[in-house]
Write a protein that holds these residues in place. Structure first.
Motif, PDB file in Angstrom:
ATOM      1  N   UNK A  35       0.797  -1.400  -0.084  1.00 24.27           N
ATOM      2  CA  UNK A  35      -0.038   0.003   0.226  1.00 24.27           C
ATOM      3  C   UNK A  35       0.785   0.928  -0.075  1.00 24.27           C
ATOM      4  N   UNK A  36       1.275   1.733  -0.986  1.00 24.09           N
ATOM      5  CA  UNK A  36       1.285   3.646  -0.518  1.00 24.09           C
ATOM      6  C   UNK A  36       2.100   3.672  -1.931  1.00 24.09           C
ATOM      7  N   UNK A  37       3.098   4.817  -1.863  1.00 24.04           N
ATOM      8  CA  UNK A  37       4.348   4.726  -2.365  1.00 24.04           C
ATOM      9  C   UNK A  37       4.092   4.878  -4.124  1.00 24.04           C
ATOM     10  N   UNK A  38       2.790   5.429  -4.355  1.00 25.80           N
ATOM     11  CA  UNK A  38       2.316   5.466  -5.139  1.00 25.80           C
ATOM     12  C   UNK A  38       2.844   6.963  -5.469  1.00 25.80           C
ATOM     13  N   UNK A  39       3.086   7.590  -7.229  1.00 26.29           N
ATOM     14  CA  UNK A  39       3.423   8.683  -7.523  1.00 26.29           C
ATOM     15  C   UNK A  39       2.202   9.752  -8.544  1.00 26.29           C
ATOM     16  N   UNK A  40       2.265  10.340  -7.935  1.00 32.53           N
ATOM     17  CA  UNK A  40       0.930  11.283  -9.068  1.00 32.53           C
ATOM     18  C   UNK A  40       1.310  12.615  -9.953  1.00 32.53           C
ATOM     19  N   UNK A  41       1.252  12.689 -10.909  1.00 30.87           N
ATOM     20  CA  UNK A  41       1.484  13.246 -11.779  1.00 30.87           C
ATOM     21  C   UNK A  41       0.491  14.275 -11.859  1.00 30.87           C
ATOM     22  N   UNK A  42       1.279  15.447 -12.137  1.00 29.58           N
ATOM     23  CA  UNK A  42       0.423  16.954 -12.129  1.00 29.58           C
ATOM     24  C   UNK A  42       0.305  17.501 -13.835  1.00 29.58           C
ATOM     25  N   UNK A  43      -0.091  17.874 -14.546  1.00 31.96           N
ATOM     26  CA  UNK A  43      -0.251  18.204 -15.613  1.00 31.96           C
ATOM     27  C   UNK A  43      -0.248  20.328 -15.681  1.00 31.96           C
ATOM     28  N   UNK A  44       0.951  20.217 -16.000  1.00 28.61           N
ATOM     29  CA  UNK A  44       1.020  21.913 -16.007  1.00 28.61           C
ATOM     30  C   UNK A  44       1.172  22.353 -16.880  1.00 28.61           C
ATOM     31  N   UNK A  45       0.603  22.521 -18.153  1.00 27.13           N
ATOM     32  CA  UNK A  45      -0.287  23.018 -19.756  1.00 27.13           C
ATOM     33  C   UNK A  45      -1.738  22.806 -18.584  1.00 27.13           C
ATOM     34  N   UNK A  46      -2.376  21.872 -18.066  1.00 29.10           N
ATOM     35  CA  UNK A  46      -3.352  22.890 -18.223  1.00 29.10           C
ATOM     36  C   UNK A  46      -4.060  23.506 -17.003  1.00 29.10           C
ATOM     37  N   UNK A  47      -2.536  23.084 -16.310  1.00 31.12           N
ATOM     38  CA  UNK A  47      -2.659  24.671 -14.566  1.00 31.12           C
ATOM     39  C   UNK A  47      -2.517  25.742 -15.500  1.00 31.12           C
ATOM     40  N   UNK A  48      -1.437  26.530 -16.427  1.00 32.67           N
ATOM     41  CA  UNK A  48      -1.538  27.459 -17.043  1.00 32.67           C
ATOM     42  C   UNK A  48      -2.528  27.973 -17.854  1.00 32.67           C
ATOM     43  N   UNK A  49      -3.102  26.895 -18.106  1.00 35.75           N
ATOM     44  CA  UNK A  49      -4.032  27.439 -19.086  1.00 35.75           C
ATOM     45  C   UNK A  49      -5.081  27.612 -18.590  1.00 35.75           C
TER      46      UNK A  49
END
Length: 285
Positions: free
Chosen positions: A132-146
């Motif tokens: 359980x855990x140790x997952x990696x979360x990915x955030x879209x920084x194109x969408x964050x800017x837009x």
């Protein structure tokens, strides 16, 4: 079997099957993978069996292999054959970690943002994974800017952010310059391949907006961090041994969830050097 590319979430990422990464890619396969990277920013290849040599060879198809600018010996020592290979692990031998970034969660960041040439790509292969855990979360920084409010985009247009290396993963109170130092980059950068604009700031590494007073900078950064980490911009990857995941640091921030220190976690990382990020010229409507 032909290569299949399937979106993995509404936010970011795709799963690629029908390819054995131990084998040399022909030009058609390379173009398919590269285009998928441009389209989805995060790629997941399940069920791979990769030695370090396989991973290094595959990584080198996408550019100059990244190194590790360390003033002290790495924890990996002679257990890896390439100086740029990192073991991300909490496994300890004689009381010392066999790799780097061993324990617990990590705040969102972009690999190498504190350097003149941040890493363009990071590639990570899962060997041992906790239950359980140790997952990696990915955030879209194109969408964050837009999706930033227009007034904030206007305020930060032409501004620069300072990024600083931290020895820890969640504590920013004790910065260290002993390994790689610090660097200033534009807050909004233009991806040199796609031409798209991304927000280039992260909770772990970004310390200030250079052109703003410190108190105003702190408030703006807090707003940027909260905005870019919204669930609608994020894909959380739950690892399985044999997963090979690669992402584009120019337009993706990533973070790690907590996990039990009593369970082993071992992943192997390689990187590709990028270029000094350039400021975006156009602004989203």
């Amino acid at each position: 079997m032909s290569i299949t590319v399937e979106p993995i979430s509404d936010a970011i990422g795709a799963r690629i099957t029908g390819i054995d990464l131990r084998e040399e890619m022909d030009d058609a396969a390379f173009q398919t993978v590269h285009q998928a990277w441009m389209d989805y920013q995060v790629l997941v290849f399940p069920g791979q069996e990769l030695g370090e040599g396989d991973q290094v060879r595959f990584t080198s198809r996408f550019g100059e292999l990244g190194g590790r600018n360390r003033k002290v010996p790495t924890a990996e020592g002679k257990s890896v054959s390439h100086p740029g290979t990192m073991l991300i692990s909490n496994i300890r031998k004689d009381g010392k970690p066999i790799g780097s970034l061993p324990d617990g969660e990590m705040m969102y960041h972009s690999d190498g943002a504190y350097a003149k040439r941040p890493f363009r790509y990071t590639l990570l292969f899962a060997i041992e994974i906790p239950s359980v855990g140790g997952n990696t979360k990915f955030a879209n920084m194109y969408s964050a800017y837009e999706t930033l409010p227009a007034a904030l985009r206007k305020k930060l247009h032409g501004c620069h952010a300072e990024h600083q290396y931290y020895a820890g993963s969640v504590d920013k109170d004790k910065p260290t310059l002993s390994l790689t130092g610090q660097r200033q980059h534009p807050v909004f950068i233009e991806h040199e391949e796609s031409g798209r604009t991304a927000l280039y700031a992260s909770r772990l590494l970004t310390t200030k907006i250079v052109e703003l007073p410190q108190d105003e900078s702190d408030a703006v950064l807090a707003e940027l961090f909260d905005h870019s980490e919204k669930p609608e911009f994020v894909y959380e990857h739950v690892w399985t041994p044999g997963d090979f995941v690669m992402w584009d640091n120019r337009c993706v921030n990533h973070a790690r969830t907590d996990f039990s220190e009593g369970e082993r976690r071992l992943l192997r990382r390689t990187t590709v050097f990028g270029v000094d990020p350039k400021a975006a010229t156009a602004q989203a409507a």
